[in-house]
Scaffold this motif. Sequence first.
Motif, PDB file in Angstrom:
ATOM      1  N   VAL A 145       0.851  -1.193   0.000  1.00 11.78           N
ATOM      2  CA  VAL A 145       0.000   0.000   0.000  1.00 11.78           C
ATOM      3  C   VAL A 145       0.884   1.239   0.000  1.00 11.78           C
ATOM      4  CG1 VAL A 145      -1.652   1.347   1.357  1.00 11.78           C
ATOM      5  CG2 VAL A 145      -1.940  -1.125   1.125  1.00 11.78           C
ATOM      6  N   THR A 146       0.615   2.153  -0.913  1.00 11.50           N
ATOM      7  CA  THR A 146       1.415   3.376  -1.003  1.00 11.50           C
ATOM      8  C   THR A 146       0.634   4.622  -0.599  1.00 11.50           C
ATOM      9  OG1 THR A 146       0.827   3.605  -3.345  1.00 11.50           O
ATOM     10  CG2 THR A 146       2.874   2.439  -2.834  1.00 11.50           C
ATOM     11  N   GLY A 147      -0.668   4.565  -0.670  1.00  8.67           N
ATOM     12  CA  GLY A 147      -1.479   5.732  -0.307  1.00  8.67           C
ATOM     13  C   GLY A 147      -1.743   5.800   1.187  1.00  8.67           C
ATOM     14  N   THR A 148      -2.242   6.918   1.628  1.00  7.29           N
ATOM     15  CA  THR A 148      -2.609   7.088   3.032  1.00  7.29           C
ATOM     16  C   THR A 148      -3.925   6.378   3.306  1.00  7.29           C
ATOM     17  OG1 THR A 148      -1.506   9.236   3.134  1.00  7.29           O
ATOM     18  CG2 THR A 148      -3.146   8.778   4.837  1.00  7.29           C
ATOM     19  N   LEU A 149      -3.954   5.609   4.381  1.00 14.35           N
ATOM     20  CA  LEU A 149      -5.145   4.853   4.746  1.00 14.35           C
ATOM     21  C   LEU A 149      -5.947   5.598   5.807  1.00 14.35           C
ATOM     22  CD1 LEU A 149      -3.675   1.241   5.015  1.00 14.35           C
ATOM     23  CD2 LEU A 149      -5.044   2.179   3.158  1.00 14.35           C
ATOM     24  N   LYS A 150      -7.263   5.599   5.644  1.00 16.39           N
ATOM     25  CA  LYS A 150      -8.170   6.232   6.600  1.00 16.39           C
ATOM     26  C   LYS A 150      -9.265   5.243   6.987  1.00 16.39           C
ATOM     27  CE  LYS A 150      -6.439  10.506   6.173  1.00 16.39           C
ATOM     28  NZ  LYS A 150      -5.849  11.286   7.288  1.00 16.39           N
ATOM     29  N   ASP A 163      -1.752   3.276  10.138  1.00 19.47           N
ATOM     30  CA  ASP A 163      -0.364   3.014   9.774  1.00 19.47           C
ATOM     31  C   ASP A 163      -0.339   2.025   8.610  1.00 19.47           C
ATOM     32  OD1 ASP A 163       2.320   2.494   9.601  1.00 19.47           O
ATOM     33  OD2 ASP A 163       2.588   1.987  11.714  1.00 19.47           O
ATOM     34  N   ARG A 164       0.226   2.435   7.476  1.00 20.46           N
ATOM     35  CA  ARG A 164       0.239   1.575   6.300  1.00 20.46           C
ATOM     36  C   ARG A 164       1.478   0.689   6.226  1.00 20.46           C
ATOM     37  NH1 ARG A 164       1.341   6.666   2.418  1.00 20.46           N
ATOM     38  NH2 ARG A 164       3.624   6.696   2.498  1.00 20.46           N
TER      39      ARG A 164
END
Length: 239
Positions: A145-150, A163-164
């Motif tokens: 995963v490269t994007g920000t996770l919400k 935290d990815r």
Amino acid sequence: MTTLPDASVAVILPAAGSGQRFGDQSNKLFAPLAGRPLWTHAAETLLRRDEVSCLWLAVSPGDREQLEEQAAMLSRPDKIHFVNGGAERSDSVAAALDAVAQAAEASIQWVAVHDAARPLLRAEDVSSVLACAAHTRAAILATPVTGTLKRGARDQSACQTLDRRGIWVAQTPQVFSLDLLRQAYASHRGRPATDDAELVERTGHPVALVAGAADNLKITYPEDLAVAEALLQSRTHLS
């Protein structure tokens, strides 16, 4: 690098889903991509492998005749077999797995499960995941995963950043030794699972991650076809 012996792999393509998010009354696997049915792209990539002895399509009975006609146009139709799938993806894989076990020759020791709606599978990624499975007995393609996770609240009024680090997105093929995957399905008992790797994890056997290409996307929505078409064209220009 450890490799699998020739003709030792049975491929399973679950193809019985309705693809409701695709927004079409017919099976999305029939959608044209670069002038061919969507599902045939990955099938052709896998059929050309020396390691692949057979390819089983788990299908809806209503789609079977059309899929059989399309399969006859591929390079190795003699390797392709059909079995009726089920309501859930796991039901379809289980049906195909039973068919493999009943029909398998002694040489078949491995099973590779691939989403029929992932047409952009790269030959080099197949080589990598098969090689990893040869010494781990369980390996899947995945991408970090490269994007920000919400994580959003139920009403979407607030979110929390996750935290990815160490988080990967699972892809296919997912490759397992035949006896290990049969053991996992024998213990399944209908508990929900999003992929075959989760079932194998429940047996206590670790599943190795193999970094795959980010463009091994799954066609879910109609707009995904346009993306896949552009990616195929770019590959042609680069080759």
